[in-house]
Design a protein around this motif. Structure first.
Motif, PDB file in Angstrom:
ATOM      1  N   LEU A 241      29.123  40.394 -93.605  1.00 47.18           N
ATOM      2  CA  LEU A 241      29.060  41.710 -94.193  1.00 47.18           C
ATOM      3  C   LEU A 241      28.017  41.986 -94.880  1.00 47.18           C
ATOM      4  O   LEU A 241      27.404  43.070 -94.780  1.00 47.18           O
ATOM      5  N   GLU A 242      27.395  41.036 -95.789  1.00 49.10           N
ATOM      6  CA  GLU A 242      26.219  41.569 -96.577  1.00 49.10           C
ATOM      7  C   GLU A 242      24.926  41.735 -95.527  1.00 49.10           C
ATOM      8  O   GLU A 242      24.162  42.623 -95.831  1.00 49.10           O
ATOM      9  N   GLY A 243      25.114  41.066 -94.495  1.00 47.96           N
ATOM     10  CA  GLY A 243      23.821  41.084 -93.659  1.00 47.96           C
ATOM     11  C   GLY A 243      23.973  42.462 -92.733  1.00 47.96           C
ATOM     12  O   GLY A 243      23.015  43.190 -92.651  1.00 47.96           O
ATOM     13  N   LEU A 244      25.034  42.779 -92.301  1.00 43.67           N
ATOM     14  CA  LEU A 244      25.368  44.038 -91.597  1.00 43.67           C
ATOM     15  C   LEU A 244      25.052  45.267 -92.781  1.00 43.67           C
ATOM     16  O   LEU A 244      24.418  46.386 -92.112  1.00 43.67           O
ATOM     17  N   ARG A 245      25.394  45.226 -94.010  1.00 43.73           N
ATOM     18  CA  ARG A 245      25.112  46.195 -94.650  1.00 43.73           C
ATOM     19  C   ARG A 245      23.679  46.532 -95.321  1.00 43.73           C
ATOM     20  O   ARG A 245      23.105  47.636 -95.238  1.00 43.73           O
ATOM     21  N   ALA A 246      22.989  45.484 -94.862  1.00 43.71           N
ATOM     22  CA  ALA A 246      21.505  45.373 -95.022  1.00 43.71           C
ATOM     23  C   ALA A 246      20.928  46.078 -94.100  1.00 43.71           C
ATOM     24  O   ALA A 246      19.948  46.837 -94.272  1.00 43.71           O
ATOM     25  N   THR A 247      21.508  45.739 -92.950  1.00 43.05           N
ATOM     26  CA  THR A 247      20.948  46.520 -91.514  1.00 43.05           C
ATOM     27  C   THR A 247      20.944  47.852 -91.728  1.00 43.05           C
ATOM     28  O   THR A 247      20.058  48.567 -91.589  1.00 43.05           O
ATOM     29  N   VAL A 248      22.187  48.241 -92.338  1.00 38.04           N
ATOM     30  CA  VAL A 248      22.590  49.818 -92.571  1.00 38.04           C
ATOM     31  C   VAL A 248      21.618  50.222 -93.446  1.00 38.04           C
ATOM     32  O   VAL A 248      20.913  51.557 -93.313  1.00 38.04           O
ATOM     33  N   ASP A 249      21.459  49.656 -94.579  1.00 41.34           N
ATOM     34  CA  ASP A 249      20.486  50.262 -95.683  1.00 41.34           C
ATOM     35  C   ASP A 249      18.910  50.308 -95.153  1.00 41.34           C
ATOM     36  O   ASP A 249      18.472  51.293 -95.506  1.00 41.34           O
ATOM     37  N   HIS A 250      18.749  49.313 -94.661  1.00 45.07           N
ATOM     38  CA  HIS A 250      17.267  49.184 -94.360  1.00 45.07           C
ATOM     39  C   HIS A 250      16.816  49.930 -93.096  1.00 45.07           C
ATOM     40  O   HIS A 250      16.005  50.826 -93.320  1.00 45.07           O
ATOM     41  N   LEU A 251      17.592  50.142 -92.103  1.00 45.25           N
ATOM     42  CA  LEU A 251      17.164  51.066 -91.081  1.00 45.25           C
ATOM     43  C   LEU A 251      17.838  52.427 -91.538  1.00 45.25           C
ATOM     44  O   LEU A 251      16.914  53.493 -91.064  1.00 45.25           O
ATOM     45  N   GLY A 252      18.458  52.602 -92.443  1.00 45.22           N
ATOM     46  CA  GLY A 252      18.979  54.115 -92.692  1.00 45.22           C
ATOM     47  C   GLY A 252      17.917  54.676 -93.854  1.00 45.22           C
ATOM     48  O   GLY A 252      18.166  55.696 -94.361  1.00 45.22           O
ATOM     49  N   GLY A 253      17.012  54.017 -94.350  1.00 54.65           N
ATOM     50  CA  GLY A 253      16.053  54.481 -95.294  1.00 54.65           C
ATOM     51  C   GLY A 253      14.964  55.622 -94.923  1.00 54.65           C
ATOM     52  O   GLY A 253      14.789  55.973 -93.751  1.00 54.65           O
ATOM     53  N   SER A 254      14.285  55.975 -95.769  1.00 53.62           N
ATOM     54  CA  SER A 254      13.512  57.095 -95.495  1.00 53.62           C
ATOM     55  C   SER A 254      12.118  56.883 -95.194  1.00 53.62           C
ATOM     56  O   SER A 254      11.301  57.747 -94.778  1.00 53.62           O
ATOM     57  N   SER A 255      11.767  55.658 -95.196  1.00 56.44           N
ATOM     58  CA  SER A 255      10.020  54.876 -94.916  1.00 56.44           C
ATOM     59  C   SER A 255       9.807  55.287 -93.529  1.00 56.44           C
ATOM     60  O   SER A 255      10.450  55.179 -92.546  1.00 56.44           O
ATOM     61  N   THR A 256       8.567  55.941 -93.438  1.00 54.48           N
ATOM     62  CA  THR A 256       8.033  56.349 -91.862  1.00 54.48           C
ATOM     63  C   THR A 256       7.241  55.343 -91.538  1.00 54.48           C
ATOM     64  O   THR A 256       6.700  55.048 -90.388  1.00 54.48           O
ATOM     65  N   SER A 257       7.364  53.943 -92.209  1.00 55.95           N
ATOM     66  CA  SER A 257       6.751  52.655 -91.763  1.00 55.95           C
ATOM     67  C   SER A 257       7.747  51.594 -91.645  1.00 55.95           C
ATOM     68  O   SER A 257       7.382  50.705 -90.841  1.00 55.95           O
ATOM     69  N   PHE A 258       8.662  51.818 -92.643  1.00 47.83           N
ATOM     70  CA  PHE A 258       9.508  50.527 -92.550  1.00 47.83           C
ATOM     71  C   PHE A 258      11.107  50.874 -92.558  1.00 47.83           C
ATOM     72  O   PHE A 258      11.951  50.086 -92.926  1.00 47.83           O
ATOM     73  N   ALA A 259      11.368  51.985 -91.690  1.00 45.45           N
ATOM     74  CA  ALA A 259      12.770  52.236 -91.536  1.00 45.45           C
ATOM     75  C   ALA A 259      12.807  53.111 -90.071  1.00 45.45           C
ATOM     76  O   ALA A 259      11.651  53.399 -89.664  1.00 45.45           O
ATOM     77  N   LEU A 260      13.812  53.619 -89.718  1.00 44.76           N
ATOM     78  CA  LEU A 260      14.051  54.264 -88.413  1.00 44.76           C
ATOM     79  C   LEU A 260      12.926  55.653 -88.290  1.00 44.76           C
ATOM     80  O   LEU A 260      12.492  55.823 -87.261  1.00 44.76           O
ATOM     81  N   PRO A 261      12.702  56.419 -89.236  1.00 45.67           N
ATOM     82  CA  PRO A 261      11.852  57.077 -89.303  1.00 45.67           C
ATOM     83  C   PRO A 261      10.489  56.800 -88.814  1.00 45.67           C
ATOM     84  O   PRO A 261       9.760  57.792 -88.146  1.00 45.67           O
ATOM     85  N   ALA A 262      10.036  55.577 -88.621  1.00 46.58           N
ATOM     86  CA  ALA A 262       9.062  55.172 -88.335  1.00 46.58           C
ATOM     87  C   ALA A 262       8.774  55.355 -86.791  1.00 46.58           C
ATOM     88  O   ALA A 262       7.906  55.802 -85.990  1.00 46.58           O
ATOM     89  N   TRP A 263      10.233  55.530 -85.961  1.00 48.67           N
ATOM     90  CA  TRP A 263      10.032  55.535 -84.553  1.00 48.67           C
ATOM     91  C   TRP A 263       9.748  57.190 -84.212  1.00 48.67           C
ATOM     92  O   TRP A 263       8.893  57.359 -83.663  1.00 48.67           O
ATOM     93  N   ARG A 264      10.178  57.840 -85.089  1.00 48.46           N
ATOM     94  CA  ARG A 264       9.899  59.392 -85.050  1.00 48.46           C
ATOM     95  C   ARG A 264       8.625  59.541 -85.016  1.00 48.46           C
ATOM     96  O   ARG A 264       7.958  60.452 -84.536  1.00 48.46           O
TER      97      ARG A 264
END
Length: 440
Positions: A241-264
């Motif tokens: 559970l902690e690992g999955l929540r960390a995935t959601v928190d990390h990928l859902g962040g606002s960083s344009t280098s270290f979260a999903l906005p990096a792909w955009r």
């Protein structure tokens, strides 16, 4: 009858064509029945292979130590989930001293920190593990030798150039590397498991030098002390559970280098001629562009040194997490991540198209090196020969890729389109995953 040499050639050809890891490509070539043999065993250590360097190393150590979950082995996919799962990262480095332009991609949680995922994973599972960071080379060498003499495998971080078996060119000296397992020492050589399927050994002096080369993780060593341990069901459930929540928190962040906005952001920069970091600007003279495109293929595809985008491995982890958490909805989410994995493969195919003979040869040579590493010491001669040709070809085309301007513009535009789709698909998948976890 197919000879061993012919089989290897067919496996490597499939790796170059599909981007698969050696073991996966071999399974397709040999067939579902395989060769009927289990993993090779060297000095009491079973060579099970793997995909992601961090989680494969830990999974293989835990299997060796007899550490399991309540229902069986702690697999590489499940450990990927426990450690925080996926990440996203894009950086384009420019170095004035050698006019270098280097693309760096990250696909795991905390990918920019060498130790964080492994430290988090062993902590969440409640394992007994010790870290060593010996500053002096002599002390570090003694510590590793003592650990191996006691029969304990150690996860270490050697620089790839000095480790030697990747046969990298001198300009990559000090470029870093990923974790591997040292599990025995004999005849002046250390037996190393780098997701290999046959014994691979490195001279002691070379490995000592490789471990000391990179300052940020000089001589780091992780030793799991737990043995014959069963991680309790409630502990494993909490860790997943902690690992999955960390995935959601990390990928859902606002960083344009270290979260999903990096792909955009990367999608936009591939075609933005006005941005200082736009590819039309950075690679206007063509220099370094082939290296950048090749590095995208190598980083994204599992056939590369680092195991690729890992979306398929994460999907397998989600399917296993569904049983741990008794949450069948994760099975459907696993399928969505497998579909995302096909998008990443399409991006890699676009970046390094094999309809161009020279580029097809680059892919073949890269697969030969990676495949021959999986084959251990037996593949040493072939990977040295392939690496020599690979880096010669890359040097010959360093200033001008074997593609005309129109084709390069089309490649960048298509890569941009793929990345836009990947960004949207991953954002939606993370949102759905977060919704499933909300009530857990």
């Amino acid at each position: 009858m197919t000879t061993a040499k012919q089989l290897k050639a067919r496996v490597r050809a499939r790796m170059a064509r599909t981007g698969e890891r050696y073991a996966v490509a071999r399974a397709h070539v040999v067939g579902s029945a395989g060769d009927g043999a289990g993993p090779a065993v060297d000095a009491g250590w079973a060579l099970r292979g793997g995909t992601d360097p961090d989680t494969a190393a830990l999974a293989n150590v835990l299997a060796h130590r007899g550490v399991t979950g309540p229902d069986g082995p702690l697999t590489e996919p499940l450990l990927l989930v426990v450690g925080g799962g996926l990440g996203a990262g894009y950086i384009l480095w420019e170095f004035a001293h050698d006019d270098g332009r280097i693309v760096t991609l990250g696909f795991t949680h905390s990918w920019q920190y060498f130790d964080r995922r492994l430290a988090t994973t062993v902590d969440r599972l409640g394992l007994d593990a010790t870290w060593a960071r010996t500053g002096g080379a002599a002390g570090a060498a003694r510590a590793l030798a003592s650990t191996l003499a006691d029969g304990d495998p150690a996860i270490i971080w050697p620089d790839r150039y000095h480790a030697g078996y990747w046969h990298l060119p001198p300009f990559l000296d000090g470029g870093g590397g990923h974790p591997v397992v040292a599990y025995a020492s004999s005849g002046g050589r250390v037996h190393v498991d780098d997701r290999t399927l046959a014994p691979l050994t490195v001279p002691v002096a070379d490995l000592d030098r490789a471990r000391a080369r990179v300052g940020s993780y000089r001589n780091a060593m992780l030793v799991v002390r737990s043995t014959g341990t069963v991680v309790p069901a409630d502990r494993l459930r909490a860790a997943v559970l902690e690992g999955l929540r960390a995935t959601v928190d990390h990928l859902g962040g606002s960083s344009t280098s270290f979260a999903l906005p990096a792909w955009r952001r990367w999608s936009r920069l591939l075609v933005d001629a006005r941005a200082a970091k736009g590819w039309p600007t950075v690679f206007a003279d063509g220099r370094g562009l082939l290296r950048a495109l090749a590095s995208v293929w190598e980083a994204v595809e599992p056939a590369g040194m680092d195991g690729g985008h890992l979306r398929g491995l994460f999907a397998d982890g989600l399917a296993q997490a569904a049983a741990v958490l008794d949450e069948p909805g994760l099975v459907a989410e696993a399928q969505r991540w497998r579909e995302i994995a096909t998008r990443w493969h399409a991006l890699a195919e676009t970046a390094l198209p094999d309809d161009v003979p020279m580029i097809a040869r680059l892919r073949e040579l890269t697969a030969t090196v990676t495949g021959a590493v999986a084959e251990g010491d037996a593949g040493a001669g072939e990977r040295a020969t392939a690496a020599e040709e690979l880096w010669r070809l890359r040097a010959e085309h360093a200033d001008a890729p074997p593609l005309d301007g129109d084709r390069l513009a089309a490649i960048r535009a298509e890569m941009s389109r793929h990345l836009g789709g990947i960004h949207d698909a991953e954002v939606a998948a993370v949102r759905r995953l977060g919704g499933l976890l909300a009530g857990a």
